[in-house]
Every structure is written in structure tokens, then in C-alpha cells.
Scaffold this active site. Structure first.
Site, short mmCIF file in Angstrom:
data_model
loop_
_atom_site.label_atom_id
_atom_site.label_comp_id
_atom_site.label_asym_id
_atom_site.label_seq_id
_atom_site.Cartn_x
_atom_site.Cartn_y
_atom_site.Cartn_z
N LYS A 114 0.89 -1.14 0.02
CA LYS A 114 -0.09 0.02 -0.16
C LYS A 114 0.90 1.18 0.01
O LYS A 114 0.56 2.23 -0.66
CB LYS A 114 -0.98 -0.04 1.22
CG LYS A 114 -2.11 -1.11 1.18
CD LYS A 114 -3.10 -0.94 2.30
CE LYS A 114 -3.90 -1.89 2.36
NZ LYS A 114 -4.68 -1.87 3.70
N LYS A 195 -4.61 -10.35 -7.01
CA LYS A 195 -5.82 -10.92 -6.56
C LYS A 195 -7.01 -9.85 -6.67
O LYS A 195 -6.95 -8.67 -6.90
CB LYS A 195 -5.58 -10.86 -4.96
CG LYS A 195 -5.53 -9.65 -4.23
CD LYS A 195 -5.69 -9.87 -2.89
CE LYS A 195 -5.82 -8.34 -2.21
NZ LYS A 195 -5.79 -8.18 -0.87
N LYS A 198 -11.37 -4.67 -4.38
CA LYS A 198 -12.12 -3.42 -4.73
C LYS A 198 -11.24 -2.17 -4.51
O LYS A 198 -11.86 -1.03 -4.34
CB LYS A 198 -13.36 -3.26 -4.43
CG LYS A 198 -14.39 -4.03 -5.35
CD LYS A 198 -15.36 -3.06 -6.04
CE LYS A 198 -16.07 -3.55 -7.34
NZ LYS A 198 -17.43 -3.62 -6.99
#
Ligand code: AMP
Ligand code: TRP
Length: 332
Positions: A114, A195, A198
Site C-alpha cells: 500500500k 488478487k 475493490k
């Protein structure tokens, strides 16, 4: 005999997708028919480590609650609640921060991923797994049913719990991650090497949302990337990732063995048949869920009532636990 206690969580960070369902929520629903004590949490405090829009969060929370009940979580069999409505979670996070070496957090792969994708990151993003640890160990959970991507976080929770126990005396049960043998990692249909998710960085065209309409689900599955061959078999080759993913989805929904699945497609010419079968199965699951979702979401007051009952139950367990932590740590 003491029942096995189960705890898991899901972020209200966008509509639920097939990966969440097959990797996690399906197990949660099945657990309800076993002799277990179940806690399922909408982890809104986690969602704000990235999400910044208040209205969006508010909408997402109710939508996710309606979706979890629509998927089959039963408020009579599971405690379903919103994390921020139970203060012990934020409090436990601070207390656990004091015993967590920062190096343990810096090596979390999800944090590293992230961090690379965001321009600016909050302190909370690094601290995310400590909040998650508190979620789990406040309830003395034995089992944490999750998808593959959360395994490292649950192992960290064990380490932090162990460290607290060593420093201040036996306080917490050490939790185990429970990962399904199939469905643990549903891949993006347009990009089967990554993977299904959303989140902010994903290729949305390969994500099957549980609230998407039939036509777009059909399109997403029919457009799924496959290789140029036509053998329909399980294999871990990179080129076979798309076919493997479709077969995995077929396998987890039908509950068949890998051999049986391959037999079902032994005579198929090309991938069209596989895609059609998968689409039919997926719609068979999603259509009734969507109908129930509409009922729950149309009555927000009733939804809030169900969630308050869940929060009240969660408080009866987590509040005394956080008091015990404070006492052991020397707070008066
Ligand atoms: P999240 O939406 O990140 O809060 O994830 C909720 C649950 O769904 C966690 O247990 C995840 O491990 C699981 N999950 C998320 N994405 C996938 C995926 N693509 N395949 C399988 N499980 C997933
Ligand atoms: N981090 C988890 C995810 O993104 C969500 C989560 C928060 C969780 N607290 C939890 C999962 C406790 C299991 C147990 O999927």
C-alpha cells in the site's frame, strides 16, 4: 466444554466482491451451523486508514451490514457489529502499540504494497495490524477465518498476544488463521496474476461485485483472460493462471474434487463452456443474495437495531478484557 470462539472482520471500503465471499464470508456463514461462538465485525476504523470521505464511509457501513445479513449471517447465531461502536477496540490498539516493536509492522507485506501505491500515508496505515490484533484477541478468539492475504496479519496477532502474555502474565488466547483450501485467493478475472480486490489500485473490469447486475457479471466472466491453449486443467503455470482461477471458482462453489472438476470439462472444446458454467454458478449464488440485500437496505432503522444488539453483546466481552489489560499493565 468451552465452545470454540471465532472472530473475523471485513472493511467497509466498497461493495463486497466474489473474492470476499468465497475467501471469507462463505466460511463465516457455514460456521454458524457448527458448535462455535461467532463474532463478525465491520471494521470501519480500518477503512479510514485509506478512505477519507465521511459520507462514503457512512453509506458503505450500512451497505456492508445489509450485505452480510443477505449472505446469510444470522443475528441469532452470530454477533455482527461495527468496530467503532465498541470503544474497547481503539483502546486496546493503543495499549498493544506500547508492546509492539515497530520493525514487526514495517515488514508487513500489505503495508509495503500500500505504501508504494499511495502518495501520502497515515500513521494509522502502519498501525493497521495492531488494531486488527486487538479486534481478535479482545475476544479470546481461537479461530480467524480469512482469505490468504490476511494470514501474515493473524500470525502477527499471535506474536503480539504472546509478547503481552510474556510481559504481563497470561491474558490472551493465541489465535489461529483458518484459510479455506479453495477460494482463499480469488484472482482478478482481467488480470489473473493479481488478487480480486475493490481497492484503489485494481483493474475493476475483472472484479465481480455482489451488487453488479446480471449482465455485467456475465460480461466480466465471459471476458475473463485465459491462455491461448484449450486444455482445461488445474496447473500453477503463470500462463494457466486465468483458467486455474475459473476452475477454482467452479470447484469452491460446486464442492467437487479437482479430479471431478477436470472430468466435467474433459470433452469441452475451448474455454467458452467453462466460462458459461462458472457464470451460471456465480449468478446462482449472487441473485438470491442481491434480492435479500434489497430488503435489508430498504429498512435502515431495523438494520441499525440489529447492529446495536451485536455491539452490545461485543461490549460485554471486550470491555472487561480491556480493563484486565489495563490492570495488568499497571494503570489504576
Ligand atoms: P477486505 O475486503 O480486505 O476487508 O477482506 C475481507 C476478507 O475477504 C478477508 O478475510 C480477506 O482475506 C478476504 N479476501 C479479500 N479479497 C480476497 C480474494 N481476492 N480472494 C479470497 N479472499 C479474499
Ligand atoms: N484486515 C482485514 C482485511 O482487510 C480485516 C480485519 C480487521 C480483520 N480486523 C480483523 C480480519 C480481525 C480478521 C480478524 O481483510
Amino acid at each position: 466444554m468451552k465452545k470454540i470462539r471465532v472472530f473475523s472482520g471485513i472493511q467497509p471500503s466498497g461493495d463486497m466482491h466474489l473474492g470476499n465471499y468465497l475467501g471469507a464470508v462463505k466460511q463465516w456463514v457455514e460456521n454458524q451451523d457448527k458448535e462455535k461462538e461467532n463474532f463478525y465485525c465491520i471494521v470501519d476504523l480500518h477503512a479510514h486508514t485509506i478512505l477519507r470521505d465521511a459520507k462514503e464511509l457512512r453509506d458503505n457501513i450500512r451497505s456492508l451490514a445489509a450485505m452480510l445479513f443477505a449472505c446469510g449471517l444470522d443475528p441469532n447465531k452470530s454477533t455482527v457489529f461495527i468496530q467503532s461502536q465498541v470503544r474497547a477496540h481503539a483502546e486496546a490498539c493503543w495499549l498493544l502499540n506500547c508492546v509492539t516493536p515497530i520493525g514487526w509492522l514495517e515488514r508487513m507485506t500489505q503495508y509495503k504494497d500500500k505504501k508504494e501505491k499511495l502518495n501520502s500515508i497515515s500513521a494509522a496505515l502502519l498501525d493497521y495490524p495492531v488494531l486488527q490484533t486487538g479486534d481478535i484477541i479482545l475476544y479470546d478468539a481461537n479461530e480467524v477465518p480469512i482469505g490468504e492475504d490476511q494470514k501474515q496479519h493473524v500470525e502477527l496477532a499471535r506474536d503480539i498476544a504472546q509478547r503481552f502474555n510474556n510481559l504481563f502474565g497470561e491474558t490472551f488466547v493465541l489465535p489461529d488463521p483458518i484459510i479455506p483450501s479453495v477460494g482463499a485467493r480469488v484472482m482478478n478475472l482481467s488480470n489473473p496474476l493479481s488478487k480480486m480486490s475493490k481497492s484503489f489500485d485494481e483493474d475493476e473490469s475483472g472484479v465481480v461485485g455482489l451488487l453488479d447486475d446480471d449482465n455485467s457479471i456475465l460480461k466480466t466472466i465471459k471476458r475473463a483472460v485465459t491462455d491461448s491453449g484449450n486444455q482445461i486443467v488445474f496447473s500453477n503455470d503463470k500462463e494457466n493462471a486465468g483458467v486455474n482461477n475459473l476452475l477454482g471458482i467452479y470447484k469452491v462453489i460446486t464442492g467437487k474434487s479437482s479430479m471431478q472438476v477436470e472430468k466435467d470439462f474433459a470433452n469441452a472444446k475451448g474455454y467458452g463452456v467453462l466460462k458459461e458454467s462458472v457464470a451460471e454458478l456465480v449468478l446462482g449464488i449472487i441473485t438470491p443474495i442481491r434480492a435479500k440485500y434489497k430488503e435489508y437496505i430498504s429498512d435502515p432503522q431495523e438494520l441499525d437495531k440489529l447492529l446495536e444488539v451485536g455491539a452490545e453483546n461485543a461490549r460485554t466481552i471486550s470491555e472487561p478484557k480491556v480493563s484486565e489489560m489495563k490492570e495488568r499493565m499497571g494503570f489504576i
